[in-house]
Write a protein that holds these residues in place. Structure first.
Motif, PDB file in Angstrom:
ATOM      1  N   SER A 176      46.678  62.079 -35.713  1.00 32.35           N
ATOM      2  CA  SER A 176      45.830  62.601 -36.779  1.00 32.35           C
ATOM      3  C   SER A 176      46.710  63.085 -37.925  1.00 32.35           C
ATOM      4  N   SER A 177      46.111  63.186 -39.109  1.00 27.09           N
ATOM      5  CA  SER A 177      46.832  63.695 -40.274  1.00 27.09           C
ATOM      6  C   SER A 177      45.836  64.380 -41.197  1.00 27.09           C
ATOM      7  N   ALA A 178      46.370  65.169 -42.138  1.00 24.72           N
ATOM      8  CA  ALA A 178      45.526  65.922 -43.062  1.00 24.72           C
ATOM      9  C   ALA A 178      44.822  64.976 -44.040  1.00 24.72           C
ATOM     10  N   ARG A 179      43.989  65.531 -44.860  1.00 22.93           N
ATOM     11  CA  ARG A 179      43.127  64.757 -45.754  1.00 22.93           C
ATOM     12  C   ARG A 179      43.924  63.864 -46.695  1.00 22.93           C
ATOM     13  N   THR A 180      43.467  62.632 -46.870  1.00 16.54           N
ATOM     14  CA  THR A 180      44.085  61.676 -47.790  1.00 16.54           C
ATOM     15  C   THR A 180      44.151  62.266 -49.187  1.00 16.54           C
ATOM     16  N   GLY A 181      45.273  62.041 -49.854  1.00 19.24           N
ATOM     17  CA  GLY A 181      45.427  62.540 -51.212  1.00 19.24           C
ATOM     18  C   GLY A 181      46.166  63.859 -51.278  1.00 19.24           C
ATOM     19  N   THR A 182      46.384  64.499 -50.122  1.00 23.75           N
ATOM     20  CA  THR A 182      47.168  65.735 -50.098  1.00 23.75           C
ATOM     21  C   THR A 182      48.628  65.397 -49.797  1.00 23.75           C
ATOM     22  N   THR A 183      49.518  66.334 -50.031  1.00 26.38           N
ATOM     23  CA  THR A 183      50.940  66.074 -49.783  1.00 26.38           C
ATOM     24  C   THR A 183      51.216  65.883 -48.297  1.00 26.38           C
ATOM     25  N   LYS A 184      50.315  66.346 -47.428  1.00 31.39           N
ATOM     26  CA  LYS A 184      50.523  66.218 -45.986  1.00 31.39           C
ATOM     27  C   LYS A 184      49.824  64.990 -45.403  1.00 31.39           C
ATOM     28  N   ALA A 185      49.246  64.151 -46.265  1.00 27.50           N
ATOM     29  CA  ALA A 185      48.407  63.057 -45.783  1.00 27.50           C
ATOM     30  C   ALA A 185      49.154  62.087 -44.893  1.00 27.50           C
ATOM     31  N   ASN A 186      50.443  61.879 -45.153  1.00 28.16           N
ATOM     32  CA  ASN A 186      51.185  60.893 -44.373  1.00 28.16           C
ATOM     33  C   ASN A 186      51.749  61.446 -43.072  1.00 28.16           C
ATOM     34  N   GLU A 187      51.766  62.761 -42.890  1.00 29.88           N
ATOM     35  CA  GLU A 187      52.379  63.350 -41.707  1.00 29.88           C
ATOM     36  C   GLU A 187      51.434  63.210 -40.530  1.00 29.88           C
ATOM     37  N   GLN A 188      51.765  62.305 -39.641  1.00 27.54           N
ATOM     38  CA  GLN A 188      50.920  62.040 -38.483  1.00 27.54           C
ATOM     39  C   GLN A 188      51.474  62.749 -37.258  1.00 27.54           C
ATOM     40  N   PHE A 189      50.551  63.338 -36.490  1.00 34.04           N
ATOM     41  CA  PHE A 189      50.907  64.040 -35.261  1.00 34.04           C
ATOM     42  C   PHE A 189      50.207  63.342 -34.102  1.00 34.04           C
ATOM     43  N   PHE A 190      50.964  63.135 -33.024  1.00 32.82           N
ATOM     44  CA  PHE A 190      50.490  62.296 -31.932  1.00 32.82           C
ATOM     45  C   PHE A 190      50.044  63.092 -30.719  1.00 32.82           C
ATOM     46  N   GLY A 191      49.107  62.502 -29.985  1.00 31.22           N
ATOM     47  CA  GLY A 191      48.726  63.012 -28.683  1.00 31.22           C
ATOM     48  C   GLY A 191      49.685  62.511 -27.621  1.00 31.22           C
ATOM     49  N   PRO A 192      49.455  62.881 -26.341  1.00 30.24           N
ATOM     50  CA  PRO A 192      50.368  62.516 -25.250  1.00 30.24           C
ATOM     51  C   PRO A 192      50.198  61.096 -24.747  1.00 30.24           C
ATOM     52  N   GLY A 193      49.134  60.411 -25.149  1.00 24.64           N
ATOM     53  CA  GLY A 193      48.953  59.018 -24.768  1.00 24.64           C
ATOM     54  C   GLY A 193      48.144  58.798 -23.508  1.00 24.64           C
ATOM     55  N   THR A 194      47.568  57.597 -23.401  1.00 24.84           N
ATOM     56  CA  THR A 194      46.871  57.133 -22.198  1.00 24.84           C
ATOM     57  C   THR A 194      47.463  55.787 -21.806  1.00 24.84           C
ATOM     58  N   ARG A 195      47.872  55.691 -20.548  1.00 30.42           N
ATOM     59  CA  ARG A 195      48.411  54.405 -20.062  1.00 30.42           C
ATOM     60  C   ARG A 195      47.288  53.654 -19.368  1.00 30.42           C
ATOM     61  N   LEU A 196      46.916  52.511 -19.931  1.00 31.14           N
ATOM     62  CA  LEU A 196      45.839  51.671 -19.390  1.00 31.14           C
ATOM     63  C   LEU A 196      46.451  50.499 -18.638  1.00 31.14           C
ATOM     64  N   THR A 197      45.989  50.307 -17.430  1.00 27.05           N
ATOM     65  CA  THR A 197      46.432  49.172 -16.626  1.00 27.05           C
ATOM     66  C   THR A 197      45.217  48.372 -16.186  1.00 27.05           C
ATOM     67  N   VAL A 198      45.243  47.085 -16.457  1.00 23.28           N
ATOM     68  CA  VAL A 198      44.166  46.195 -16.022  1.00 23.28           C
ATOM     69  C   VAL A 198      44.584  45.519 -14.736  1.00 23.28           C
ATOM     70  N   LEU A 199      43.758  45.675 -13.714  1.00 21.99           N
ATOM     71  CA  LEU A 199      44.091  45.162 -12.385  1.00 21.99           C
ATOM     72  C   LEU A 199      43.568  43.741 -12.188  1.00 21.99           C
TER      73      LEU A 199
END
Lengths: 111, 116
Positions: B93-116
């Motif tokens: 996620s990142s702050a509102r487009t058009g702000t100086t922080k718009a490009n700073e993306q912060f990530f979650g821990p992820g989900t590992r999906l495996t198809v059996l």
């Protein structure tokens, strides 16, 4: 669209040495260049970033340099420690809020 | 504690089944993103949303769908049309487009999906 190339893909150093990772980008309109560190099984963490109005930025042992003319930027880690071992990604912005990422560099710091 | 949560951490699915990955943020960010990560491939953008009830396709949207009914939530559905869905999925996620922080993306821990 933007294209980001990152080198090397793997980098092994001895503890205490310096490490340098380099990236090039293609879109001259890009003006934001972050670096992320990703540990195994976790999400990437933003460690430092630079905007196109500056040429260098430092934060303790890490620094980033930007050459807009040549369209390349680099991550420098000094006095490396084993806990610096991780995968590092560079990125460049594409448009208002999207990022294009390099393919990553696996850094291994040996004690 | 502000941050991004993804659930579940590990997900297993049989071929032909749809599956939905959860992403929630309490950072009051307007923009949210979904990436797919494969070994040696870096992060590739699937979908992104800059505001509630609006989203755009990224570079590899085929076989995926999203919704953005609430500012805090951006679920990703991996459909049976996705040919090779086994991967590590990251939400950001990142702050509102058009702000100086718009490009700073912060990530979650992820989900590992495996198809059996």
């Amino acid at each position: 669209g933007e294209n980001v190339e990152q080198h090397p893909s793997t980098l092994s150093v001895q503890e205490g040495d310096s490490a340098v990772i380099k990236c090039t980008y293609s879109d001259s309109a890009s003006n934001y260049f972050p670096w992320y560190k990703q540990e195994l099984g976790k999400g990437p963490q933003l460690i430092i970033d630079i905007r196109s109005n500056v040429g260098e930025k430092k934060d303790q042992r890490i620094a980033v340099t930007l050459n807009k003319t040549a369209k390349h930027f680099s991550l420098h880690i000094t006095e490396t420690q084993p806990e610096d071992s991780a995968v590092y990604f560079c990125a460049a912005n594409s448009g208002y809020s999207t990022l294009t990422f390099g393919k990553g560099t696996m850094l291994l710091v040996s004690p | 504690d502000g941050g991004i949560t993804q659930s579940p951490k590990y997900l297993f699915r049989k071929e032909g089944q749809n599956v939905t990955l959860s992403c929630e943020q309490n950072l009051n960010h307007d923009a949210m993103y979904w990436y797919r990560q494969d070994p040696g491939q870096g992060l590739r953008l699937i979908y992104y949303s800059q505001i509630v009830n609006d989203f755009q396709k990224g570079d590899i949207a085929e076989g995926y769908s999203v919704s953005r009914e609430k500012k805090e939530s951006f679920p990703l559905t991996v459909t049976s049309a996705q040919k090779n869905p086994t991967a590590f999925y990251l939400c950001a996620s990142s702050a509102r487009t058009g702000t100086t922080k718009a490009n700073e993306q912060f990530f979650g821990p992820g989900t590992r999906l495996t198809v059996l």
